[in-house]
Design a protein around this motif. Structure first.
Motif, short mmCIF file in Angstrom:
data_model
loop_
_atom_site.label_atom_id
_atom_site.label_comp_id
_atom_site.label_asym_id
_atom_site.label_seq_id
_atom_site.Cartn_x
_atom_site.Cartn_y
_atom_site.Cartn_z
N VAL A 1 -4.86 9.16 -12.20
CA VAL A 1 -3.94 8.31 -11.43
C VAL A 1 -3.79 7.04 -12.26
CG1 VAL A 1 -3.49 7.21 -9.21
CG2 VAL A 1 -4.89 9.26 -9.29
N ASP A 2 -2.94 7.16 -13.28
CA ASP A 2 -2.84 6.09 -14.28
C ASP A 2 -1.53 5.32 -14.21
OD1 ASP A 2 -1.28 8.18 -15.05
OD2 ASP A 2 -2.23 8.49 -17.00
N SER A 3 -0.83 5.45 -13.08
CA SER A 3 0.41 4.69 -12.95
C SER A 3 0.62 4.28 -11.50
CB SER A 3 1.60 5.53 -13.42
OG SER A 3 1.85 6.60 -12.52
N TYR A 4 1.40 3.23 -11.33
CA TYR A 4 1.69 2.74 -9.98
C TYR A 4 2.50 3.78 -9.20
CZ TYR A 4 3.13 -0.54 -6.32
OH TYR A 4 3.34 -1.15 -5.13
N LYS A 5 3.34 4.53 -9.90
CA LYS A 5 4.17 5.55 -9.26
C LYS A 5 3.30 6.62 -8.61
CE LYS A 5 7.89 8.85 -10.21
NZ LYS A 5 8.79 9.42 -11.25
N LYS A 6 2.25 7.04 -9.32
CA LYS A 6 1.35 8.05 -8.76
C LYS A 6 0.61 7.51 -7.53
CE LYS A 6 0.52 10.65 -13.02
NZ LYS A 6 -0.49 11.08 -14.03
N THR A 7 0.26 6.23 -7.56
CA THR A 7 -0.39 5.61 -6.41
C THR A 7 0.52 5.64 -5.18
OG1 THR A 7 -1.67 4.14 -7.84
CG2 THR A 7 -1.44 3.48 -5.55
N VAL A 8 1.79 5.34 -5.41
CA VAL A 8 2.77 5.37 -4.32
C VAL A 8 2.92 6.78 -3.77
CG1 VAL A 8 5.20 5.03 -3.71
CG2 VAL A 8 4.04 3.37 -5.18
N LEU A 9 2.97 7.76 -4.64
CA LEU A 9 3.13 9.16 -4.22
C LEU A 9 1.93 9.63 -3.39
CD1 LEU A 9 4.63 10.78 -7.45
CD2 LEU A 9 5.78 10.41 -5.26
N LEU A 10 0.74 9.16 -3.73
CA LEU A 10 -0.46 9.53 -2.98
C LEU A 10 -0.47 8.90 -1.59
CD1 LEU A 10 -3.31 9.43 -5.65
CD2 LEU A 10 -2.56 11.43 -4.35
N THR A 11 0.21 7.77 -1.46
CA THR A 11 0.27 7.10 -0.16
C THR A 11 1.23 7.80 0.80
OG1 THR A 11 -0.09 5.03 -1.37
CG2 THR A 11 0.53 4.83 0.94
N ALA A 12 2.23 8.46 0.24
CA ALA A 12 3.28 9.07 1.06
C ALA A 12 2.77 10.04 2.13
CB ALA A 12 4.31 9.76 0.16
N PRO A 13 1.85 11.00 1.81
CA PRO A 13 1.40 11.94 2.84
C PRO A 13 0.71 11.24 4.02
CG PRO A 13 0.75 12.69 0.66
CD PRO A 13 1.27 11.31 0.50
N VAL A 14 -0.05 10.19 3.72
CA VAL A 14 -0.75 9.45 4.78
C VAL A 14 0.26 8.76 5.69
CG1 VAL A 14 -2.40 7.61 5.26
CG2 VAL A 14 -2.74 9.08 3.27
N ILE A 15 1.30 8.19 5.09
CA ILE A 15 2.33 7.49 5.86
C ILE A 15 3.05 8.47 6.79
CG2 ILE A 15 4.55 6.30 5.68
CD1 ILE A 15 3.49 4.99 3.12
N VAL A 16 3.38 9.65 6.28
CA VAL A 16 4.11 10.65 7.08
C VAL A 16 3.29 11.09 8.29
CG1 VAL A 16 5.05 12.99 7.07
CG2 VAL A 16 5.50 11.47 5.15
N VAL A 17 2.00 11.41 8.06
CA VAL A 17 1.13 11.86 9.15
C VAL A 17 0.92 10.74 10.17
CG1 VAL A 17 -1.18 12.70 9.75
CG2 VAL A 17 -0.04 13.56 7.70
N THR A 18 0.69 9.53 9.68
CA THR A 18 0.48 8.39 10.58
C THR A 18 1.71 8.15 11.45
OG1 THR A 18 -0.98 7.35 8.95
CG2 THR A 18 -0.15 5.95 10.71
N PHE A 19 2.88 8.21 10.82
CA PHE A 19 4.13 8.00 11.57
C PHE A 19 4.30 9.06 12.65
CE2 PHE A 19 8.67 8.48 12.32
CZ PHE A 19 9.04 7.17 12.58
N ALA A 20 3.96 10.30 12.34
CA ALA A 20 4.09 11.39 13.32
C ALA A 20 3.17 11.15 14.52
CB ALA A 20 3.76 12.73 12.67
N LEU A 21 1.97 10.63 14.26
CA LEU A 21 1.01 10.39 15.34
C LEU A 21 1.42 9.23 16.25
CD1 LEU A 21 -2.45 10.90 13.57
CD2 LEU A 21 -1.40 12.37 15.30
N THR A 22 2.25 8.33 15.74
CA THR A 22 2.69 7.21 16.58
C THR A 22 3.57 7.68 17.74
OG1 THR A 22 4.66 6.79 15.21
CG2 THR A 22 2.64 5.57 14.67
N GLN A 23 4.05 8.91 17.67
CA GLN A 23 4.89 9.45 18.74
C GLN A 23 4.05 10.00 19.89
OE1 GLN A 23 8.20 8.79 18.13
NE2 GLN A 23 7.17 7.87 16.37
#
Length: 479
Positions: free
Chosen positions: A354-376
């Protein structure tokens, strides 16, 4: 009122006395270079002063936990004071100190990595999943709550409010720690303290006196104190969520001796906040029956609003809204940040770069999607499942600290005794609670005892193994 004042004094004494004992046993060395300098990356590893670190840590671990949880725990009566004081000094603050300092000693490692280092890979595998679940549940619950209030006091719809909160979450989780968190969180931390102190002062001018200590269970529904109180009041006594937040600050510390002020100190401050709100809950409404009715009618947020506006007027109303909106948001975003950091660490351990900021952002995406779904989902449903998961995480962290001390020939009892206590709590709770197996209380107690004895037996084997290892090392030296 005497009990309340005595409890606050005991918490303060706990910091000035017992924290030094814990620090001495752990053993700090300010000549060690901290990760903020050795691992500096401009994102998570960056030096921050100890006073900012303390206020950020307080806000990260607190949110609405020591307010809502303490108000719910106040239904049991003044016995809640005992748990807040003893829990904070001997369990919660010790837990927070070791989670932060062990992370500091291991280059800012996340909680699951620390567990794996001292308790083994199999435990780490379970904790990796459990920790991520806890982070996502907390982030979701602390999105839904503020969004509901925002939709009530502004023209925004509930969905629009969630999107606004989430936009902030993403920024706070992905921007360097000193860009958002390091700048505004100390201010919000000060607001949290000001709010609590103002309520405490207001209590002394009420006609209704703050109740003194009684061991009687005053809960209107007569729910058992053990183990429900210890899970209801988690933030404010001991909370596993804190061990996931401490590495955020461990990566910013300038020297090891700051750990006592940051980790132990922030937990004591949270205990004082919980104590104040527990006292307010059981005093303002004339007892636990009145509090129960207020909770039924307006929920914890309504109780906070009524107490604040009545005791502090217009200022109180502003503080209440700030508290119910800002405080959970500032806990939810660091939960999201922690989950991102955990995923990055996990991917690195799997041999991937994980040697770039882009990869860090991509790793955050799955967590954001699941969290958003649970807010419903229903907020109360989400929060029910946070409690037990949270305390299991805390228990495992205490055992991690105990094994660390054992392996280093230090006084392990400061961690192992509260770890045994918490094992009995979570072991009993899961069998009795509505979100668990819903068994009879007596049966749940039996299962809890069996689980606790089994874990103690395992730990005694570790003690024996450690003594044998030390004996063989002495033999080698002698020969």
């Amino acid at each position: 009122m005497v009990t309340f004042v005595a409890a606050i004094i005991l918490l303060i004494l706990g910091y000035f006395v017992y924290s030094k004992v814990v620090e001495k046993i752990f053993g700090v060395n300010d000549e060690n270079v901290t990760p903020a300098y050795s691992q500096a990356d401009g994102l998570d590893y960056t030096p921050i002063s100890w006073w900012k670190g303390t206020l950020i840590q307080l806000l990260n671990i607190a949110g609405l936990g020591p307010i809502f949880g303490a108000i719910m725990g106040a239904l049991y009566g003044p016995v809640a004071f005992i748990w807040i004081v003893i829990g904070s000094i001997f369990a919660g603050a010790v837990h927070d100190y070791f989670s932060g300092m062990l992370s500091l000693r291991h280059n800012g490692e996340q909680y699951p990595s620390l567990v794996g280092r001292y308790l083994g890979k199999s435990v780490k595998a379970v904790i990796n999943v459990l920790s991520l679940i806890l982070m996502i549940l907390v982030a979701a619950a602390f999105t839904a709550g503020p969004a509901q209030l925002i939709s009530q006091v502004t023209p925004l719809s509930y969905m629009a409010a969630i999107l606004v909160v989430f936009a902030y979450f993403i920024l706070a989780a992905l921007l360097p720690v000193n860009k958002v968190i390091g700048k505004i969180y100390p201010v919000f931390g000060a607001v949290l303290l000001f709010m609590a102190v103002s309520i405490a002062v207001g209590l002394f001018f009420m006609n209704q006196p703050i109740p003194n200590l009684t061991f009687e269970n005053l809960h209107p529904q007569q729910l058992p104190i053990w183990p429900l109180l210890m899970v209801t009041i988690s933030c404010g006594a001991i909370s596993g969520f804190h061990s996931t937040q401490s590495p955020i600050i461990a990566r910013t510390m300038k020297k090891e001796s700051d750990g006592r002020k940051i980790f132990y100190g922030a937990m004591i401050l949270e205990g004082i906040i919980a104590l104040i709100w527990a006292a307010a809950g059981m005093t303002f409404f004339g007892g636990t029956d009145g509090l129960a009715q207020a909770l039924t009618e307006g929920g914890p947020a309504g109780v906070v609003n009524e107490i604040s506006t009545s005791l502090l007027g217009q200022l109180g109303g502003i503080l209440a809204i700030l508290g119910v909106i800002i405080l959970p948001v500032t806990t939810g975003d660091t939960a999201l940040r922690s989950s991102r950091m955990m995923l990055v660490d996990l991917v690195k351990q799997m041999g991937m770069k994980v040697d770039s900021y882009k990869k860090t952002v991509l790793l955050t995406a799955p967590v954001i999607v699941v969290t958003f779904a649970l807010t419903q989902m229903d907020y109360s449903f989400l929060w029910r499942y946070v409690g037990w998961t949270n305390q299991v995480v805390a228990t495992v962290m205490l055992w991690t600290g105990a094994i660390y001390l054992l392996q280093n020939g230090k006084f392990h009892w400061i961690c192992s005794v509260p770890a045994m206590f918490m094992t009995s709590i979570v072991g009993t709770y899961i069998f009795y609670a509505p979100e668990g197996f819903q068994m009879a209380f007596e049966s749940s107690m039996i299962f809890g005892i069996v689980i606790t004895l089994s874990v103690i037996f395992w730990f005694m084997l570790q003690v024996k193994k450690s003594k044998n290892s030390s004996f063989h090392q002495l033999e080698k030296v002698a020969s």
